[in-house]
Design a protein around this motif. Sequence first.
Motif, PDB file in Angstrom:
ATOM      1  N   VAL A 112     -10.184 -16.165  24.473  1.00 44.53           N
ATOM      2  CA  VAL A 112      -9.244 -15.074  24.722  1.00 44.53           C
ATOM      3  C   VAL A 112      -7.841 -15.512  24.333  1.00 44.53           C
ATOM      4  O   VAL A 112      -7.401 -16.614  24.675  1.00 44.53           O
ATOM      5  CB  VAL A 112      -9.266 -14.648  26.202  1.00 44.53           C
ATOM      6  N   SER A 113      -7.137 -14.634  23.612  1.00 41.92           N
ATOM      7  CA  SER A 113      -5.746 -14.894  23.249  1.00 41.92           C
ATOM      8  C   SER A 113      -4.914 -13.643  23.519  1.00 41.92           C
ATOM      9  O   SER A 113      -5.304 -12.536  23.123  1.00 41.92           O
ATOM     10  CB  SER A 113      -5.627 -15.272  21.772  1.00 41.92           C
ATOM     11  N   PHE A 114      -3.774 -13.816  24.191  1.00 43.55           N
ATOM     12  CA  PHE A 114      -2.864 -12.710  24.446  1.00 43.55           C
ATOM     13  C   PHE A 114      -1.630 -12.787  23.545  1.00 43.55           C
ATOM     14  O   PHE A 114      -0.623 -12.138  23.803  1.00 43.55           O
ATOM     15  CB  PHE A 114      -2.436 -12.701  25.917  1.00 43.55           C
ATOM     16  N   THR A 115      -1.737 -13.558  22.477  1.00 44.45           N
ATOM     17  CA  THR A 115      -0.638 -13.681  21.527  1.00 44.45           C
ATOM     18  C   THR A 115      -0.550 -12.435  20.651  1.00 44.45           C
ATOM     19  O   THR A 115      -1.531 -12.031  20.032  1.00 44.45           O
ATOM     20  CB  THR A 115      -0.829 -14.922  20.634  1.00 44.45           C
ATOM     21  N   SER A 116       0.616 -11.816  20.598  1.00 47.23           N
ATOM     22  CA  SER A 116       0.806 -10.632  19.755  1.00 47.23           C
ATOM     23  C   SER A 116       0.890 -11.050  18.290  1.00 47.23           C
ATOM     24  O   SER A 116       1.596 -12.007  17.942  1.00 47.23           O
ATOM     25  CB  SER A 116       2.081  -9.898  20.170  1.00 47.23           C
ATOM     26  N   ARG A 117       0.161 -10.344  17.432  1.00 48.38           N
ATOM     27  CA  ARG A 117       0.166 -10.677  16.010  1.00 48.38           C
ATOM     28  C   ARG A 117      -0.200  -9.438  15.201  1.00 48.38           C
ATOM     29  O   ARG A 117      -0.908  -8.538  15.678  1.00 48.38           O
ATOM     30  CB  ARG A 117      -0.828 -11.799  15.709  1.00 48.38           C
ATOM     31  N   PRO A 118       0.257  -9.378  13.947  1.00 52.83           N
ATOM     32  CA  PRO A 118      -0.179  -8.285  13.070  1.00 52.83           C
ATOM     33  C   PRO A 118      -1.624  -8.501  12.641  1.00 52.83           C
ATOM     34  O   PRO A 118      -2.133  -9.636  12.667  1.00 52.83           O
ATOM     35  CB  PRO A 118       0.774  -8.380  11.881  1.00 52.83           C
ATOM     36  N   LEU A 119      -2.303  -7.444  12.253  1.00 53.59           N
ATOM     37  CA  LEU A 119      -3.660  -7.564  11.758  1.00 53.59           C
ATOM     38  C   LEU A 119      -3.671  -8.217  10.383  1.00 53.59           C
ATOM     39  O   LEU A 119      -2.733  -8.065   9.601  1.00 53.59           O
ATOM     40  CB  LEU A 119      -4.317  -6.183  11.671  1.00 53.59           C
ATOM     41  N   SER A 120      -4.738  -8.940  10.099  1.00 52.21           N
ATOM     42  CA  SER A 120      -4.905  -9.505   8.754  1.00 52.21           C
ATOM     43  C   SER A 120      -5.240  -8.383   7.779  1.00 52.21           C
ATOM     44  O   SER A 120      -5.530  -7.244   8.181  1.00 52.21           O
ATOM     45  CB  SER A 120      -6.029 -10.544   8.763  1.00 52.21           C
ATOM     46  N   ASP A 121      -5.239  -8.695   6.509  1.00 58.28           N
ATOM     47  CA  ASP A 121      -5.574  -7.689   5.497  1.00 58.28           C
ATOM     48  C   ASP A 121      -6.980  -7.154   5.716  1.00 58.28           C
ATOM     49  O   ASP A 121      -7.223  -5.944   5.602  1.00 58.28           O
ATOM     50  CB  ASP A 121      -5.459  -8.290   4.095  1.00 58.28           C
ATOM     51  N   ARG A 122      -7.913  -8.052   6.007  1.00 55.79           N
ATOM     52  CA  ARG A 122      -9.292  -7.609   6.222  1.00 55.79           C
ATOM     53  C   ARG A 122      -9.407  -6.747   7.467  1.00 55.79           C
ATOM     54  O   ARG A 122     -10.083  -5.718   7.470  1.00 55.79           O
ATOM     55  CB  ARG A 122     -10.214  -8.823   6.351  1.00 55.79           C
ATOM     56  N   GLU A 123      -8.749  -7.155   8.535  1.00 58.06           N
ATOM     57  CA  GLU A 123      -8.790  -6.378   9.771  1.00 58.06           C
ATOM     58  C   GLU A 123      -8.188  -4.990   9.565  1.00 58.06           C
ATOM     59  O   GLU A 123      -8.721  -3.991  10.054  1.00 58.06           O
ATOM     60  CB  GLU A 123      -8.048  -7.121  10.878  1.00 58.06           C
ATOM     61  N   THR A 124      -7.092  -4.935   8.826  1.00 64.05           N
ATOM     62  CA  THR A 124      -6.459  -3.647   8.541  1.00 64.05           C
ATOM     63  C   THR A 124      -7.384  -2.752   7.733  1.00 64.05           C
ATOM     64  O   THR A 124      -7.509  -1.545   8.005  1.00 64.05           O
ATOM     65  CB  THR A 124      -5.140  -3.859   7.770  1.00 64.05           C
ATOM     66  N   GLU A 125      -8.065  -3.335   6.751  1.00 58.55           N
ATOM     67  CA  GLU A 125      -8.992  -2.568   5.917  1.00 58.55           C
ATOM     68  C   GLU A 125     -10.117  -1.979   6.756  1.00 58.55           C
ATOM     69  O   GLU A 125     -10.464  -0.792   6.629  1.00 58.55           O
ATOM     70  CB  GLU A 125      -9.570  -3.472   4.831  1.00 58.55           C
ATOM     71  N   VAL A 126     -10.705  -2.794   7.642  1.00 55.49           N
ATOM     72  CA  VAL A 126     -11.805  -2.316   8.486  1.00 55.49           C
ATOM     73  C   VAL A 126     -11.313  -1.239   9.450  1.00 55.49           C
ATOM     74  O   VAL A 126     -11.970  -0.210   9.643  1.00 55.49           O
ATOM     75  CB  VAL A 126     -12.433  -3.496   9.256  1.00 55.49           C
ATOM     76  N   PHE A 127     -10.154  -1.459  10.051  1.00 52.74           N
ATOM     77  CA  PHE A 127      -9.613  -0.494  11.016  1.00 52.74           C
ATOM     78  C   PHE A 127      -9.340   0.856  10.345  1.00 52.74           C
ATOM     79  O   PHE A 127      -9.722   1.912  10.873  1.00 52.74           O
ATOM     80  CB  PHE A 127      -8.319  -1.032  11.631  1.00 52.74           C
ATOM     81  N   LEU A 128      -8.700   0.841   9.174  1.00 52.57           N
ATOM     82  CA  LEU A 128      -8.370   2.089   8.491  1.00 52.57           C
ATOM     83  C   LEU A 128      -9.623   2.816   8.021  1.00 52.57           C
ATOM     84  O   LEU A 128      -9.707   4.048   8.115  1.00 52.57           O
ATOM     85  CB  LEU A 128      -7.445   1.803   7.307  1.00 52.57           C
ATOM     86  N   LEU A 129     -10.609   2.070   7.509  1.00 58.21           N
ATOM     87  CA  LEU A 129     -11.853   2.693   7.061  1.00 58.21           C
ATOM     88  C   LEU A 129     -12.576   3.353   8.227  1.00 58.21           C
ATOM     89  O   LEU A 129     -13.034   4.507   8.130  1.00 58.21           O
ATOM     90  CB  LEU A 129     -12.760   1.657   6.399  1.00 58.21           C
ATOM     91  N   LYS A 130     -12.687   2.645   9.337  1.00 52.88           N
ATOM     92  CA  LYS A 130     -13.393   3.199  10.485  1.00 52.88           C
ATOM     93  C   LYS A 130     -12.732   4.484  10.975  1.00 52.88           C
ATOM     94  O   LYS A 130     -13.411   5.484  11.227  1.00 52.88           O
ATOM     95  CB  LYS A 130     -13.443   2.162  11.615  1.00 52.88           C
ATOM     96  N   ASN A 131     -11.422   4.481  11.075  1.00 52.05           N
ATOM     97  CA  ASN A 131     -10.733   5.669  11.564  1.00 52.05           C
ATOM     98  C   ASN A 131     -10.781   6.811  10.552  1.00 52.05           C
ATOM     99  O   ASN A 131     -10.831   7.990  10.938  1.00 52.05           O
ATOM    100  CB  ASN A 131      -9.299   5.317  11.928  1.00 52.05           C
ATOM    101  N   LYS A 132     -10.795   6.491   9.256  1.00 49.27           N
ATOM    102  CA  LYS A 132     -10.965   7.520   8.244  1.00 49.27           C
ATOM    103  C   LYS A 132     -12.346   8.163   8.373  1.00 49.27           C
ATOM    104  O   LYS A 132     -12.491   9.387   8.263  1.00 49.27           O
ATOM    105  CB  LYS A 132     -10.790   6.918   6.856  1.00 49.27           C
ATOM    106  N   LEU A 133     -13.374   7.329   8.636  1.00 50.71           N
ATOM    107  CA  LEU A 133     -14.728   7.849   8.804  1.00 50.71           C
ATOM    108  C   LEU A 133     -14.848   8.694  10.066  1.00 50.71           C
ATOM    109  O   LEU A 133     -15.526   9.727  10.075  1.00 50.71           O
ATOM    110  CB  LEU A 133     -15.732   6.692   8.848  1.00 50.71           C
ATOM    111  N   ILE A 134     -14.187   8.265  11.130  1.00 55.95           N
ATOM    112  CA  ILE A 134     -14.209   9.052  12.365  1.00 55.95           C
ATOM    113  C   ILE A 134     -13.637  10.439  12.107  1.00 55.95           C
ATOM    114  O   ILE A 134     -14.226  11.464  12.512  1.00 55.95           O
ATOM    115  CB  ILE A 134     -13.415   8.337  13.483  1.00 55.95           C
ATOM    116  N   ASP A 135     -12.506  10.504  11.432  1.00 52.27           N
ATOM    117  CA  ASP A 135     -11.901  11.805  11.117  1.00 52.27           C
ATOM    118  C   ASP A 135     -12.832  12.648  10.251  1.00 52.27           C
ATOM    119  O   ASP A 135     -12.964  13.861  10.445  1.00 52.27           O
ATOM    120  CB  ASP A 135     -10.563  11.605  10.392  1.00 52.27           C
ATOM    121  N   ARG A 136     -13.467  11.989   9.295  1.00 55.00           N
ATOM    122  CA  ARG A 136     -14.312  12.712   8.350  1.00 55.00           C
ATOM    123  C   ARG A 136     -15.556  13.290   9.024  1.00 55.00           C
ATOM    124  O   ARG A 136     -15.894  14.460   8.817  1.00 55.00           O
ATOM    125  CB  ARG A 136     -14.718  11.765   7.212  1.00 55.00           C
TER     126      ARG A 136
END
Length: 285
Positions: A112-136
Motif C-alpha cells: 500500500v502506498s499513499f504517495t500522490s503521483r500522476p498516472l503513467s502513460d500506460r495507466e492513463t491509456e487503460v483508464f481513458l479506454l475503459k471510460n470511453k467504453l463505459i460511455d459507449r
Amino acid sequence: MIRTWCPVIWALAVIFSICGDRTLAQEPVDGDFQIKAACDSVVAEGNLLYRYEKAAWEATDIGLANEEVRKNLFNLLVYEQRDTIKVCLLDQTLHSICEVSFAGRDNGAQIVSFTSRPLSDRETEVFLLKNKLIDRVTSGGYGVGVPDSFGLNFVLLPAEQGYRFYILTGTSKSGIIPFGNDYLFFVDSAGKITDWRKMHTILLPLSNEVDGLKVKRTIHTHRPEEPYITATDICTFKLYGPLCGQESFTIVSALRKAFTYDLKTDSVLIQDIDSGRKNRKARKK
C-alpha cells in the motif's frame, strides 16, 4: 466500482431460475474431454475476473479508511501487471492518491502506498479506454441498464489482440447473489468493439433465504443457445456466495448435463442428467 453485495421456482429451499449465458467458447462442443476443457477455461477466466473485482473491493476499503483519501476519492483504476493486480484510487486531477498492489493468485500479499503521483502513460491509456467504453456501451443501443437497488461494475481485461470488457451487476443488499444482467464486449487494439453478447437474459437476484429457510445451493437452467457455465457466474458467486453461506451452485444445460461449481475445489463437476435418472430407476427395481 460499486460494491454490491425472472422466472424463479422454489423447491426444498433450492432455487431454480431461468436465464442464459455463454462461455468464451461460443459454440457447444462434443465429448466429455472437450466440455471439461471448455469449463476449465471458464474457471480460469472467472478467477481472473474475481481477482480484479476483489482487489477493487479491498483497495477501496483500505483507501476509505484514510481520511484524506476519503475526502478526495473520485475514481479508480484496476489493471494487471505480470502476476500482480494494481488498484489506483484517483482524485479529480486523476492523480493516484492511494495505490494497492495484490501479488499472487489469491490477492494475499498487499503493498500500500499513499504517495500522490500522476498516472503513467500506460495507466492513463487503460483508464481513458475503459471510460470511453463505459460511455459507449451505456449509451450505444446495447440495452445496458441498471436495475433499482443494484449497480454496474466494469472490468477491462487484456487479450491477445485487444481487450475483453465485462459488465457485471452488483448490490449492497445482504443475502443476495446477483447473477445475470452481465455483458461481454470484444475490443480490438484500437479500442473498437468488434463483437458482444449479453451473458444472461435477465437479472437473477437470488436470495439466501426462502420462507425462513436457508438456501444451501442455487440452480438455474440455461437456454439451448447458452449451454455452459460462465466466467461471470463464477466471479459473481465467488464474491457473494460466501456472504450467503453457500459453497456451490449448479447450471442445468440443454446439453442434458449439470455443471456444478464448487468453491472449495475451484472446479466444475460435470454430470449427465439422464444417467442420474437411470440410476434412480435402477434402485427402484
